[in-house]
Enzyme design. Structure first.
Site, PDB file in Angstrom:
ATOM      1  N   SER A  96       0.826  -1.206   0.000  1.00 32.93           N
ATOM      2  CA  SER A  96       0.000   0.000   0.000  1.00 32.93           C
ATOM      3  C   SER A  96       0.858   1.252   0.000  1.00 32.93           C
ATOM      4  CB  SER A  96      -0.924   0.039   1.223  1.00 32.93           C
ATOM      5  OG  SER A  96      -1.650   1.248   1.210  1.00 32.93           O
ATOM      6  N   LYS A 118      -4.336  -6.804   3.371  1.00 30.34           N
ATOM      7  CA  LYS A 118      -4.338  -5.655   2.452  1.00 30.34           C
ATOM      8  C   LYS A 118      -5.773  -5.322   2.026  1.00 30.34           C
ATOM      9  CE  LYS A 118      -3.303  -2.406  -0.423  1.00 30.34           C
ATOM     10  NZ  LYS A 118      -3.436  -2.461  -1.820  1.00 30.34           N
ATOM     11  N   HIS A 156      -7.394  -3.554   4.850  1.00 32.84           N
ATOM     12  CA  HIS A 156      -6.816  -2.200   4.861  1.00 32.84           C
ATOM     13  C   HIS A 156      -7.605  -1.300   3.909  1.00 32.84           C
ATOM     14  CE1 HIS A 156      -4.441   0.841   2.751  1.00 32.84           C
ATOM     15  NE2 HIS A 156      -3.784   1.048   3.881  1.00 32.84           N
ATOM     16  N   ASN A 157      -7.838  -1.785   2.703  1.00 31.29           N
ATOM     17  CA  ASN A 157      -8.549  -0.958   1.729  1.00 31.29           C
ATOM     18  C   ASN A 157      -9.998  -0.724   2.142  1.00 31.29           C
ATOM     19  OD1 ASN A 157      -6.111  -1.395   0.431  1.00 31.29           O
ATOM     20  ND2 ASN A 157      -7.042  -1.428  -1.585  1.00 31.29           N
ATOM     21  N   GLU A 168      -9.909   1.919   4.581  1.00 29.28           N
ATOM     22  CA  GLU A 168      -9.626   3.165   3.848  1.00 29.28           C
ATOM     23  C   GLU A 168     -10.934   3.747   3.271  1.00 29.28           C
ATOM     24  OE1 GLU A 168      -6.470   2.692   0.846  1.00 29.28           O
ATOM     25  OE2 GLU A 168      -7.812   3.626  -0.592  1.00 29.28           O
TER      26      GLU A 168
HETATM   27  P1  NDP Z   1      -1.148  -2.210 -14.013  1.00 24.78           P
HETATM   28  O1  NDP Z   1      -2.064  -2.854 -13.064  1.00 24.78           O
HETATM   29  O2  NDP Z   1      -1.665  -1.162 -14.909  1.00 24.78           O
HETATM   30  O3  NDP Z   1      -0.480  -3.363 -14.893  1.00 24.78           O
HETATM   31  C1  NDP Z   1       0.382  -3.087 -15.969  1.00 24.78           C
HETATM   32  C2  NDP Z   1       1.525  -4.079 -16.000  1.00 24.78           C
HETATM   33  O4  NDP Z   1       1.027  -5.419 -16.126  1.00 24.78           O
HETATM   34  C3  NDP Z   1       2.433  -3.839 -17.189  1.00 24.78           C
HETATM   35  O5  NDP Z   1       3.755  -4.090 -16.801  1.00 24.78           O
HETATM   36  C4  NDP Z   1       1.932  -4.877 -18.184  1.00 24.78           C
HETATM   37  O6  NDP Z   1       2.884  -5.231 -19.146  1.00 24.78           O
HETATM   38  C5  NDP Z   1       1.661  -6.017 -17.260  1.00 24.78           C
HETATM   39  N1  NDP Z   1       0.750  -7.016 -17.836  1.00 24.78           N
HETATM   40  C6  NDP Z   1      -0.578  -6.890 -18.049  1.00 24.78           C
HETATM   41  N2  NDP Z   1      -1.070  -8.026 -18.565  1.00 24.78           N
HETATM   42  C7  NDP Z   1      -0.036  -8.890 -18.698  1.00 24.78           C
HETATM   43  C8  NDP Z   1       0.086 -10.226 -19.163  1.00 24.78           C
HETATM   44  N3  NDP Z   1      -0.979 -10.916 -19.597  1.00 24.78           N
HETATM   45  N4  NDP Z   1       1.307 -10.795 -19.139  1.00 24.78           N
HETATM   46  C9  NDP Z   1       2.382 -10.104 -18.696  1.00 24.78           C
HETATM   47  N5  NDP Z   1       2.325  -8.857 -18.239  1.00 24.78           N
HETATM   48  C10 NDP Z   1       1.138  -8.249 -18.230  1.00 24.78           C
HETATM   49  O7  NDP Z   1       0.155  -1.629 -13.262  1.00 24.78           O
HETATM   50  P2  NDP Z   1       0.312  -0.887 -11.854  1.00 24.78           P
HETATM   51  O8  NDP Z   1       1.766  -0.612 -11.769  1.00 24.78           O
HETATM   52  O9  NDP Z   1      -0.645   0.222 -11.666  1.00 24.78           O
HETATM   53  O10 NDP Z   1      -0.086  -1.998 -10.770  1.00 24.78           O
HETATM   54  C11 NDP Z   1       0.584  -3.252 -10.672  1.00 24.78           C
HETATM   55  C12 NDP Z   1      -0.084  -4.066  -9.594  1.00 24.78           C
HETATM   56  O11 NDP Z   1       0.035  -3.393  -8.361  1.00 24.78           O
HETATM   57  C13 NDP Z   1      -1.582  -4.286  -9.806  1.00 24.78           C
HETATM   58  O12 NDP Z   1      -1.931  -5.563  -9.356  1.00 24.78           O
HETATM   59  C14 NDP Z   1      -2.217  -3.251  -8.922  1.00 24.78           C
HETATM   60  O13 NDP Z   1      -3.512  -3.610  -8.515  1.00 24.78           O
HETATM   61  C15 NDP Z   1      -1.241  -3.222  -7.765  1.00 24.78           C
HETATM   62  N6  NDP Z   1      -1.206  -1.999  -6.985  1.00 24.78           N
HETATM   63  C16 NDP Z   1      -1.320  -0.781  -7.590  1.00 24.78           C
HETATM   64  C17 NDP Z   1      -1.295   0.382  -6.847  1.00 24.78           C
HETATM   65  C18 NDP Z   1      -1.371   1.692  -7.524  1.00 24.78           C
HETATM   66  O14 NDP Z   1      -1.449   2.709  -6.806  1.00 24.78           O
HETATM   67  N7  NDP Z   1      -1.370   1.751  -8.836  1.00 24.78           N
HETATM   68  C19 NDP Z   1      -1.134   0.338  -5.393  1.00 24.78           C
HETATM   69  C20 NDP Z   1      -0.930  -0.961  -4.862  1.00 24.78           C
HETATM   70  C21 NDP Z   1      -1.000  -2.065  -5.641  1.00 24.78           C
HETATM   71  P3  NDP Z   1       2.997  -4.418 -20.541  1.00 24.78           P
HETATM   72  O15 NDP Z   1       3.844  -3.229 -20.264  1.00 24.78           O
HETATM   73  O16 NDP Z   1       3.641  -5.375 -21.474  1.00 24.78           O
HETATM   74  O17 NDP Z   1       1.600  -4.058 -20.952  1.00 24.78           O
END
Ligand code: NDP
Length: 477
Positions: free
Chosen positions: A128, A183, A186-187, A190
């Protein structure tokens, strides 16, 4: 050289987490489905530390020292399974896969079980703090085996946020899905915190008659007291922000339809399954969905009701103090409900979660970080088997001292027609716990009447049924 840790999935979270590891002196192997992201990271931030860019899964795995530590930061759900399937065949017994995404804990339990046969430690880690937290220090909630934590813990402790007493905001939460479960809750908390703050704002605006800028000042003052928290702090920032295009308060130009990604909803769904009353969290989730029903709201604007008449200056100031009491009391209830859900999950899945340690690791880095969490930890330190936060003497005294004002605020809200589902649900929970008798006795009577569901008596053991359609005598159930 070989990397001590690898990160695959280099969107905003993965990229910042990788930089955080590197800035803390770890060599980090990088991988992303689309290689351009990997190279962009190295080009932009390569000077921050020791990065090893890789393009294929094989290269990535080969770049890691053994036992391997491989962090997955991709979209939760199917993408996570796809990535696991890609990497697992390349790994060996003793290696660790850490899923830092927002996985559902049931998926984490399944993945952990599937990989365990292969000797791979699967660590579902709740993270988080958003992108800023990932870069400068998140709050981390890792599940998985104790062995995996022995290997990973020191690294996670290094990159995590630190609380005011310098303690790292991470600890081993428990086996398999425990981290992602915590987690999730937590949300949920939140959501409840945000809803309660929203209700306080609406009351200060409609009942007290304050402007957004004045309310920002009130929140700033509250932030120096027992409500001191990240969410109160950013609320003041949002409320004092003025829209550049119109010169109006920012909060007045944003559409009043709140969105959600799903973890708040999961908290309520799981609470229903576990039979845990998380009414405050549920109201917060429902308030967001209600706000989104534009058609329903457009069709209902002409419904009858009072119009709030703002108070005079000195009354408004006194009312603001009462709202602070109502907010604090309702917050105690939300956390009571959230911790109850964690305790229930822990019992259901044999996780043995230390609730004091959970409140401790939320003290920095995460969205609900707050001074308040120190008090929760103190409550569980005093009594680890505390049945409910409300059974802690300090919280009981505080909520007792707040309850007159809490009721006054709700009475004003009802009288003036300001919706306060969070405050109201919290007070109803409090009063239900206090009640000598609940109407559940009547419910049991009704159930026995229409369905012969039987009931238990206050004065004798056993279960009973009344012959409602006959002579109404009582028989053993
Ligand atoms: P996203 O959830 O937008 O995911 C994008 C990433 O996933 C890219 O690297 C993409 O690769 C990859 N991806 C998607 N589909 C596939 C696939 N089928 N095979 C391989 N790679 C894949 O990114 P975030 O950084 O926002 O979040 C990452 C994780 O962290 C998520 O689970 C999210 O819920 C969690 N999270 C996010 C927070 C936030 O504030 N954003 C906070 C806490 C947790 P490519 O570049 O090739 O498309």
């Amino acid at each position: 050289t070989s990397a001590q840790i690898g990160v695959t999935g280099l969107a905003v979270m993965g990229r910042n987490l990788a930089r955080n590891f590197a800035r803390n002196g770890y060599a980090v192997a990088l991988h992303n489905r689309t290689a351009s992201r990997t190279h962009a990271l190295v080009e932009e931030f390569g000077s921050e530390g020791d990065f090893i860019a890789t393009e294929t899964a094989k290269e990535f795995v080969a770049a890691l020292e053994r036992p391997r530590r491989l962090v997955i930061m991709v979209k939760a759900g199917e993408p996570t399974d796809a990535v696991i399937q890609e990497f697992a065949p390349l790994l060996e017994s003793g290696d660790m896969i850490i899923d830092g995404g927002n996985a559902h804990f049931a998926d984490t339990r399944r993945r952990e079980r599937e990989l365990r046969d292969q000797g791979i430690h699967f660590v579902g880690a709740g993270i988080s703090g958003g992108e800023e937290g990932a870069l400068h220090g998140p709050s981390i909630m890792p599940g998985g085996s104790p062995e995996s934590y022995a290997s990973l813990g020191p690294m996670l402790e290094k990159i995590s946020a630190k609380a005011a007493d310098e303690a790292p905001c991470v600890s081993h939460v428990g086996p398999d899905g425990a981290g992602h479960f915590v987690k999730m809750v937590h949300n949920g908390i939140e959501y409840a915190d945000m809803q309660l703050i929203g209700e306080a704002y609406q009351l200060l605006r409609d009942v007290a008659g304050y402007s957004p800028a004045q309310i920002a000042d009130i929140f700033r003052t509250w932030n120096t007291g027992r409500l001191d928290s990240y969410l109160i702090e950013i609320t003041a920032e949002v409320l004092s922000h003025v829209d550049a295009a119109t010169g109006k308060p920012f909060v007045d130009v944003v559409q009043d339809q709140a969105e959600q990604k799903g973890t708040g909803r999961w908290t309520v769904q799981i609470a229903l399954d576990l039979g845990v009353p998380v009414s405050g969290i549920a109201e917060a989730v429902f308030a967001r969905s209600l706000s989104g029903h534009k058609e329903l709201r457009d069709a209902s604007r002409s419904l009858a009701g009072p119009k709030a008449t703002p108070l005079g200056e000195s009354e408004a100031a006194a009312f603001a103090d009462q709202v602070e009491q109502a907010l604090y009391a309702s917050k105690i209830v939300s956390y009571t409900q959230g911790f109850h859900e964690i305790a229930a999950g822990s019992a259901e899945y044999d996780w043995n979660i230390d609730l004091g340690a959970v409140s401790s690791l939320w003290r920095g880095g995460c969205i609900i970080r707050a001074a308040f969490l120190d008090r929760i930890r103190a409550a569980y330190d005093t009594r680890p088997d505390l049945p409910s936060l409300l059974s802690d003497d300090t919280f009981a005294q505080e909520i007792g001292a707040a309850q007159d004002d809490w009721r006054a605020v709700l009475a004003a809200a009802v009288h003036q027609g300001v919706p306060t589902p969070g405050f109201a649900a919290a007070l109803a929970y409090y009063d239900a716990l206090r009640a000598e008798r609940l109407p559940a006795a009547l419910t049991q009577g009704q159930r026995d009447f229409f369905g012969a569901h039987t009931y238990r008596r206050t004065d004798r053991e056993g279960s009973f049924h009344t012959l409602w359609g006959g002579d109404r005598s009582e028989v053993a159930g």
